[in-house]
Design an enzyme around this catalytic site. Structure first.
Site, PDB file in Angstrom:
ATOM      1  N   ARG A   1       0.802  -1.227   0.000  1.00 14.14           N
ATOM      2  CA  ARG A   1       0.000   0.000   0.000  1.00 14.14           C
ATOM      3  C   ARG A   1       0.829   1.269   0.000  1.00 14.14           C
ATOM      4  NH1 ARG A   1      -3.051  -3.966   1.797  1.00 14.14           N
ATOM      5  NH2 ARG A   1      -1.049  -4.518   2.692  1.00 14.14           N
ATOM      6  N   THR A   2       1.837   1.316   0.849  1.00 15.71           N
ATOM      7  CA  THR A   2       2.567   2.581   0.983  1.00 15.71           C
ATOM      8  C   THR A   2       3.245   2.930  -0.337  1.00 15.71           C
ATOM      9  OG1 THR A   2       2.901   2.137   3.311  1.00 15.71           O
ATOM     10  CG2 THR A   2       4.308   3.824   2.341  1.00 15.71           C
TER      11      THR A   2
ATOM     12  N   LYS B   1      26.519  -4.273  -3.863  1.00 16.41           N
ATOM     13  CA  LYS B   1      27.986  -4.241  -4.033  1.00 16.41           C
ATOM     14  C   LYS B   1      28.660  -3.557  -2.851  1.00 16.41           C
ATOM     15  CE  LYS B   1      27.396  -3.465  -9.019  1.00 16.41           C
ATOM     16  NZ  LYS B   1      27.602  -2.459 -10.070  1.00 16.41           N
TER      17      LYS B   1
ATOM     18  N   ARG C   1      11.639   3.712   2.385  1.00 17.67           N
ATOM     19  CA  ARG C   1      11.353   2.799   3.504  1.00 17.67           C
ATOM     20  C   ARG C   1      12.607   1.988   3.756  1.00 17.67           C
ATOM     21  NH1 ARG C   1       6.172  -1.064   4.090  1.00 17.67           N
ATOM     22  NH2 ARG C   1       5.378   0.921   4.835  1.00 17.67           N
TER      23      ARG C   1
ATOM     24  N   HIS D   1       6.227   5.999  11.146  1.00 18.77           N
ATOM     25  CA  HIS D   1       5.612   5.870   9.822  1.00 18.77           C
ATOM     26  C   HIS D   1       4.649   7.056   9.658  1.00 18.77           C
ATOM     27  CE1 HIS D   1       4.031   4.290   6.209  1.00 18.77           C
ATOM     28  NE2 HIS D   1       3.753   3.047   6.570  1.00 18.77           N
TER      29      HIS D   1
HETATM   30  C1  NCD Z   1       2.368  -0.960   8.017  1.00 18.80           C
HETATM   31  C2  NCD Z   1       3.875  -0.793   8.019  1.00 18.80           C
HETATM   32  O1  NCD Z   1       4.544  -1.038   7.028  1.00 18.80           O
HETATM   33  O2  NCD Z   1       4.354  -0.400   9.082  1.00 18.80           O
HETATM   34  N1  NCD Z   1       1.813  -1.108   6.753  1.00 18.80           N
HETATM   35  C3  NCD Z   1       1.585  -0.013   5.977  1.00 18.80           C
HETATM   36  O3  NCD Z   1       2.445   0.781   5.737  1.00 18.80           O
HETATM   37  N2  NCD Z   1       0.331   0.171   5.533  1.00 18.80           N
HETATM   38  C4  NCD Z   1       1.884  -1.968   8.976  1.00 18.80           C
HETATM   39  C5  NCD Z   1       2.451  -3.333   8.968  1.00 18.80           C
HETATM   40  O4  NCD Z   1       3.304  -3.697   8.163  1.00 18.80           O
HETATM   41  O5  NCD Z   1       2.006  -4.122   9.803  1.00 18.80           O
END
Ligand code: NCD
Length: 309
Positions: free
Chosen positions: A54-55, A83, A104, A132
């Site tokens: 999703r993100t 590398k 991320r 997050h």
């Molecule tokens: C979350 C995350 O990555 O922290 N998911 C997200 O970004 N929608 C929650 C999770 O992974 O449990």
């Protein structure tokens, strides 16, 4: 006002910044065509050193819906990271091609460290078990849509409160609002970290309690924020297996819940919400993931400075 800024932690946004983003996102929901070209000619670097559905896809679709374009990777092993290239060098490279980086990373603090090596804005799309902030914006937009305003409610946060970065960020942001009571529901091993209690909940004089059983408190809640046990943060598989099914929200448990409960989940879900709950009108988690795209559109447009807000 957000032009050129890094968004690494919920603290990087004031309550007024958040208010502006929510209004802009709501306008984008109503009038998407108006914004179809605001990022034309701009390029987003989408760097995912950790899995995401999703993100990443909501950031990327947000940029495309604003008329911008994307480069990036989903597997660092396909890049020079494999590398031995350092994070600052990777960031400098991508920054020389793009206008904004979304990243991320499994290591807590990596986005902050990355932001020291470039002048282009960095958005944290999740750093280890830490923060997050854009999921929090998604959660706030969903709460506003569900409840009409962000104040005077009791929110239960349930599951892995220790490693769940979405929970840490949400508490940080939401404790600034009026009349919020927190109920922290977790097994003892997965309780909220002390630093969140001391530096955020106690400091903001928020009302909160910690309990182990969801059944005990479900009737008191206006919002229930379910989370998955964060398998990838465990040192030991046996502990994960023991804790993974601590909570399963099903129709039976919902019998005691309020009629207007709002059920949220950042997703992915593993076992913690039964599929039968999906068709209950109180289930907001699939609407929530769509709001994630609109709030990210608002954020990207504001940071790139092509939309007044
Ligand atoms: C979350 C995350 O990555 O922290 N998911 C997200 O970004 N929608 C929650 C999770 O992974 O449990």
């Amino acid at each position: 006002m957000l032009k050129g800024r890094d968004i690494i932690d919920p603290e990087d946004l004031t309550k007024e910044d958040v208010e502006g983003l929510l209004l802009l996102a709501e306008d984008m929901i109503q009038r998407p065509k108006k914004y179809a070209d605001v990022c034309k000619g701009k390029l987003l670097g989408s760097l995912f050193f950790e899995p995401s559905t999703r993100t990443r896809l909501s950031f990327e679709s947000a940029m495309l819906r604003l008329g911008g374009e994307i480069i990036g990777f989903t597997d660092p092993d396909s890049t020079s990271v494999k590398k031995g290239e350092s994070l600052p060098d990777t960031i400098k490279t991508v920054a020389s091609y793009t206008d904004l980086i979304v990243m991320r990373h499994p290591k807590e603090g990596a986005p902050r460290y990355a932001s020291d090596s470039t002048d282009i804005p960095i958005i944290n799309a999740g750093d280890g078990g830490h923060q997050h902030p854009t999921q929090t914006l998604t959660d706030l937009l969903t709460i506003k849509q569900a409840k009409g305003e962000i104040k005077n409610f009791t929110i239960g946060l349930c599951g892995d409160l220790k490693f769940g970065r979405t929970v840490h960020s949400l508490i940080k942001a939401i404790c600034k609002y009026e009349g919020i009571k927190f109920v922290l529901i977790s097994p003892e091993e997965l309780q909220i970290p002390e630093f969140i209690k001391e530096q955020i909940l106690d400091k903001s004089k928020s009302e909160y309690k910690e309990v182990e059983r969801l059944e005990q408190v479900i009737g008191d809640l206006d919002i229930l924020y379910m989370t998955r046990v964060q398998k990838e943060r465990f040192f030991n598989e046996a502990d994960y297996v023991r804790l993974k099914d601590s909570y399963i929200l099903d129709m039976d448990k919902l019998k005691d819940a309020k009629e207007d409960l709002t059920i949220l989940h950042p997703l992915p879900r593993v076992n913690e919400i039964s599929v039968e709950v999906d068709s209950d009108p109180r289930a907001w988690y699939f609407r929530q993931m769509r709001f994630g795209m609109y709030i990210r559109m608002a954020l990207i447009a504001s940071i790139l400075g092509d939309e007044e807000c």
